[in-house]
Write an enzyme that holds these catalytic residues in place. Structure first.
Site, PDB file in Angstrom:
ATOM      1  N   VAL A 122      -5.848   0.323 -10.338  1.00 14.57           N
ATOM      2  CA  VAL A 122      -7.062  -0.074  -9.599  1.00 14.57           C
ATOM      3  C   VAL A 122      -7.903   1.121  -9.162  1.00 14.57           C
ATOM      4  O   VAL A 122      -8.987   0.936  -8.604  1.00 14.57           O
ATOM      5  CB  VAL A 122      -6.730  -0.964  -8.384  1.00 14.57           C
ATOM      6  CG1 VAL A 122      -6.150  -2.290  -8.835  1.00 14.57           C
ATOM      7  CG2 VAL A 122      -5.833  -0.246  -7.385  1.00 14.57           C
TER       8      VAL A 122
ATOM      9  N   TYR B 114       2.701   4.648  10.536  1.00 10.44           N
ATOM     10  CA  TYR B 114       1.907   3.889   9.559  1.00 10.44           C
ATOM     11  C   TYR B 114       0.502   4.482   9.411  1.00 10.44           C
ATOM     12  O   TYR B 114      -0.112   4.400   8.360  1.00 10.44           O
ATOM     13  CB  TYR B 114       1.854   2.406   9.943  1.00 10.44           C
ATOM     14  CG  TYR B 114       1.554   1.494   8.765  1.00 10.44           C
ATOM     15  CD1 TYR B 114       0.434   0.685   8.747  1.00 10.44           C
ATOM     16  CD2 TYR B 114       2.396   1.480   7.657  1.00 10.44           C
ATOM     17  CE1 TYR B 114       0.152  -0.138   7.669  1.00 10.44           C
ATOM     18  CE2 TYR B 114       2.123   0.664   6.569  1.00 10.44           C
ATOM     19  CZ  TYR B 114       1.011  -0.138   6.578  1.00 10.44           C
ATOM     20  OH  TYR B 114       0.730  -0.949   5.496  1.00 10.44           O
TER      21      TYR B 114
ATOM     22  N   LYS C 114      -5.399  -0.929   6.130  1.00 13.87           N
ATOM     23  CA  LYS C 114      -5.074  -2.356   6.216  1.00 13.87           C
ATOM     24  C   LYS C 114      -6.064  -3.087   7.121  1.00 13.87           C
ATOM     25  O   LYS C 114      -6.376  -4.258   6.900  1.00 13.87           O
ATOM     26  CB  LYS C 114      -3.642  -2.556   6.720  1.00 13.87           C
ATOM     27  CG  LYS C 114      -2.544  -2.182   5.718  1.00 13.87           C
ATOM     28  CD  LYS C 114      -2.574  -3.013   4.435  1.00 13.87           C
ATOM     29  CE  LYS C 114      -1.311  -2.817   3.625  1.00 13.87           C
ATOM     30  NZ  LYS C 114      -1.323  -3.543   2.340  1.00 13.87           N
TER      31      LYS C 114
HETATM   32  N1  LIG Z   1       7.405  -3.724   2.108  1.00 16.64           N
HETATM   33  C1  LIG Z   1       6.872  -3.961   3.303  1.00 16.64           C
HETATM   34  O1  LIG Z   1       7.503  -3.734   4.354  1.00 16.64           O
HETATM   35  C2  LIG Z   1       5.485  -4.521   3.418  1.00 16.64           C
HETATM   36  C3  LIG Z   1       5.126  -5.224   4.569  1.00 16.64           C
HETATM   37  C4  LIG Z   1       3.812  -5.731   4.671  1.00 16.64           C
HETATM   38  C5  LIG Z   1       2.916  -5.545   3.640  1.00 16.64           C
HETATM   39  N2  LIG Z   1       3.312  -4.858   2.535  1.00 16.64           N
HETATM   40  C6  LIG Z   1       2.322  -4.714   1.455  1.00 16.64           C
HETATM   41  O2  LIG Z   1       2.769  -5.463   0.330  1.00 16.64           O
HETATM   42  C7  LIG Z   1       2.149  -4.938  -0.845  1.00 16.64           C
HETATM   43  C8  LIG Z   1       3.217  -4.758  -1.917  1.00 16.64           C
HETATM   44  O3  LIG Z   1       4.106  -3.713  -1.539  1.00 16.64           O
HETATM   45  P1  LIG Z   1       5.708  -3.856  -1.725  1.00 16.64           P
HETATM   46  O4  LIG Z   1       6.311  -3.624  -0.382  1.00 16.64           O
HETATM   47  O5  LIG Z   1       6.020  -5.084  -2.487  1.00 16.64           O
HETATM   48  O6  LIG Z   1       6.095  -2.567  -2.566  1.00 16.64           O
HETATM   49  P2  LIG Z   1       6.125  -2.298  -4.150  1.00 16.64           P
HETATM   50  O7  LIG Z   1       6.293  -0.844  -4.281  1.00 16.64           O
HETATM   51  O8  LIG Z   1       7.073  -3.213  -4.808  1.00 16.64           O
HETATM   52  O9  LIG Z   1       4.646  -2.722  -4.587  1.00 16.64           O
HETATM   53  C9  LIG Z   1       3.546  -1.860  -4.413  1.00 16.64           C
HETATM   54  C10 LIG Z   1       2.725  -2.011  -5.660  1.00 16.64           C
HETATM   55  O10 LIG Z   1       1.503  -1.271  -5.555  1.00 16.64           O
HETATM   56  C11 LIG Z   1       1.209  -0.881  -6.875  1.00 16.64           C
HETATM   57  N3  LIG Z   1       0.200   0.175  -6.942  1.00 16.64           N
HETATM   58  C12 LIG Z   1       0.207   1.386  -6.310  1.00 16.64           C
HETATM   59  N4  LIG Z   1      -0.870   2.105  -6.690  1.00 16.64           N
HETATM   60  C13 LIG Z   1      -1.558   1.325  -7.586  1.00 16.64           C
HETATM   61  C14 LIG Z   1      -2.737   1.499  -8.343  1.00 16.64           C
HETATM   62  N5  LIG Z   1      -3.437   2.644  -8.280  1.00 16.64           N
HETATM   63  N6  LIG Z   1      -3.148   0.487  -9.137  1.00 16.64           N
HETATM   64  C15 LIG Z   1      -2.451  -0.677  -9.201  1.00 16.64           C
HETATM   65  N7  LIG Z   1      -1.322  -0.914  -8.524  1.00 16.64           N
HETATM   66  C16 LIG Z   1      -0.886   0.098  -7.730  1.00 16.64           C
HETATM   67  C17 LIG Z   1       2.548  -0.404  -7.411  1.00 16.64           C
HETATM   68  O11 LIG Z   1       2.519  -0.322  -8.825  1.00 16.64           O
HETATM   69  C18 LIG Z   1       3.464  -1.510  -6.908  1.00 16.64           C
HETATM   70  O12 LIG Z   1       3.550  -2.534  -7.876  1.00 16.64           O
HETATM   71  C19 LIG Z   1       1.445  -3.649  -0.415  1.00 16.64           C
HETATM   72  O13 LIG Z   1       0.074  -3.933  -0.172  1.00 16.64           O
HETATM   73  C20 LIG Z   1       2.108  -3.320   0.925  1.00 16.64           C
HETATM   74  O14 LIG Z   1       1.232  -2.573   1.746  1.00 16.64           O
HETATM   75  C21 LIG Z   1       4.563  -4.351   2.375  1.00 16.64           C
HETATM   76  C1  LIG Z   2       6.656  -1.360   7.396  1.00 17.74           C
HETATM   77  C2  LIG Z   2       6.207  -0.031   6.861  1.00 17.74           C
HETATM   78  C3  LIG Z   2       5.873   0.257   5.547  1.00 17.74           C
HETATM   79  C4  LIG Z   2       5.891  -0.682   4.382  1.00 17.74           C
HETATM   80  N1  LIG Z   2       4.522  -1.128   4.253  1.00 17.74           N
HETATM   81  C5  LIG Z   2       4.071  -2.116   5.198  1.00 17.74           C
HETATM   82  C6  LIG Z   2       3.616  -0.570   3.415  1.00 17.74           C
HETATM   83  O1  LIG Z   2       2.500  -0.990   3.410  1.00 17.74           O
HETATM   84  C7  LIG Z   2       4.004   0.590   2.533  1.00 17.74           C
HETATM   85  C8  LIG Z   2       2.778   1.163   1.912  1.00 17.74           C
HETATM   86  C9  LIG Z   2       2.949   2.534   1.333  1.00 17.74           C
HETATM   87  C10 LIG Z   2       1.790   3.207   1.082  1.00 17.74           C
HETATM   88  N2  LIG Z   2       1.814   4.442   0.545  1.00 17.74           N
HETATM   89  C11 LIG Z   2       2.974   5.043   0.224  1.00 17.74           C
HETATM   90  C12 LIG Z   2       4.190   4.400   0.465  1.00 17.74           C
HETATM   91  C13 LIG Z   2       4.181   3.104   1.022  1.00 17.74           C
HETATM   92  C14 LIG Z   2       5.465   5.124   0.165  1.00 17.74           C
HETATM   93  C15 LIG Z   2       5.302   6.099  -0.973  1.00 17.74           C
HETATM   94  C16 LIG Z   2       4.027   6.882  -0.870  1.00 17.74           C
HETATM   95  O2  LIG Z   2       3.964   8.029  -1.303  1.00 17.74           O
HETATM   96  N3  LIG Z   2       2.936   6.291  -0.331  1.00 17.74           N
HETATM   97  O3  LIG Z   2       5.474   1.531   5.378  1.00 17.74           O
HETATM   98  C17 LIG Z   2       5.573   2.134   6.637  1.00 17.74           C
HETATM   99  C18 LIG Z   2       5.281   3.437   7.004  1.00 17.74           C
HETATM  100  C19 LIG Z   2       5.469   3.792   8.349  1.00 17.74           C
HETATM  101  C20 LIG Z   2       5.915   2.858   9.278  1.00 17.74           C
HETATM  102  C21 LIG Z   2       6.193   1.549   8.915  1.00 17.74           C
HETATM  103  C22 LIG Z   2       6.024   1.191   7.560  1.00 17.74           C
END
Ligand SMILES: NC(=O)c1ccc[n+]([C@@H]2O[C@H](COP(=O)([O-])OP(=O)(O)OC[C@H]3O[C@@H](n4cnc5c(N)ncnc54)[C@H](O)[C@@H]3O)[C@@H](O)[C@H]2O)c1
Ligand SMILES: Cc1c(CN(C)C(=O)CCc2cnc3c(c2)CCC(=O)N3)oc2ccccc12
Length: 261
Positions: free
Chosen positions: A65, A157, A164
């Protein structure tokens, strides 16, 4: 007969079987939807093709993206396979590592702020805009994933929380812009889940434990639970819901942690 029977849904962000997007794709498939997936980087293509096979589809499209032409090409390729799209799931988030750890100001830079907003916020309305020709004329729906860090200052965060907040505002503006076509735009604010994006986050296990201790349900949530709510929001059962942020976090967002003691 599932409540998404015959619906065609594009799911971005499946990287592993622990991805939130994987839980969403599974839940939508279970309710009868046809799924298409995107991936980033040729090194993940085979892995995502494997997930696609599990989900009964062979539509697997490259889409980084950060590149406008990849967004356009992904939708053009999808249009060659499907004459329309009923749902778009944006499950994408990224910030440079220094922007999601330690002191907010120490990790702040123009470049890391730009990257976090480009990948984690701009990409949602950008994907919706590129998909609009396919989404139009159907009772379709777009969905993204957000986190409580958009609403409250959560340690570490940092810049992702600011991104976000922008993402959540884009849900409301998309709801208006897409509403005239009968297309809905929503977000799920998920609780912390141990995915690849969460791995390598400092003290993530502490965050999980804190939620388990303080959340009203006294536990964390799963990708299946997020997937179930996502499948509902993508369906006609949610026909009256748009511009909404739905928390799927065991209730953690509704309490002031520590005051119950
Ligand atoms: N894991 C958590 O605790 C949590 C909680 C709330 C929200 N989220 C959100 O959920 C969403 C999915 O994250 P996840 O936790 O499933 O982790 P994940 O690592 O499984 O998914 C993150 C995805 O982002 C994609 N991505 C990163 N850079 C990209 C780019 N340039 N183009 C296209 N795709 C790209 C990665 O390929 C991956 O598929 C994210 O928006 C994250 O912020 C995660
Ligand atoms: C929950 C939680 C998450 C999971 N979450 C909601 C997220 O949105 C994770 C998003 C994320 C975005 N950018 C990166 C990474 C994770 C790890 C690798 C990297 O290089 N860059 O991430 C945190 C970071 C700090 C505190 C809480 C959290």
């Amino acid at each position: 007969m599932g409540f998404l029977q015959g619906k065609r849904i594009l799911v971005t962000g499946v990287l592993s079987n622990r991805s939130i997007a994987y839980g969403i794709a599974q839940a939508c498939r279970q309710q009868g939807a046809d799924i298409a997936l995107t991936y980033v980087g040729e090194r993940f293509k085979e892995r995502v093709e494997g997930f696609a096979q599990e989900l009964g589809t062979d539509i697997v499209l490259p889409c980084d993206v950060s590149e406008d032409d990849q967004i356009e090409q992904a939708m053009a390729s999808l249009g060659e396979r499907w004459d329309g799209l009923d749902g778009l799931v944006h499950s994408i988030g990224f910030a440079p590592r220094e922007a999601i750890a330690g002191n907010f100001l120490e990790g702040l830079s123009r470049e890391s702020f730009r990257v976090a907003h480009d990948i984690s916020a701009y990409s949602f309305p950008a994907l919706a805009k590129a998909a609009l020709p396919l989404l139009k004329g159907r009772k379709s729906s777009v969905l993204t994933l957000t986190y409580l860090g958009a609403e409250k200052a959560i340690p570490n965060y940092n810049t992702m929380g600011v991104a976000k907040a922008a993402l959540e505002a884009s849900v409301r503006y998309l709801a208006v812009a897409l509403g005239e076509y009968g297309i809905r735009a929503n977000a799920i604010s998920a609780g912390p889940i141990k995915t690849l994006a969460a791995s390598g986050i400092k003290d993530f296990s502490t965050i999980l434990k804190f939620v388990e201790t303080h959340a009203p349900l006294q536990r964390n949530v799963t990708i299946e639970e997020v997937g179930n709510v996502a499948s509902f929001l993508m369906s006609e059962l949610a026909s009256g819901i748009t511009g909404e942020i739905t928390h799927v976090d065991a209730g953690f967002n509704c309490i002031v942690p520590g005051m119950q003691e």
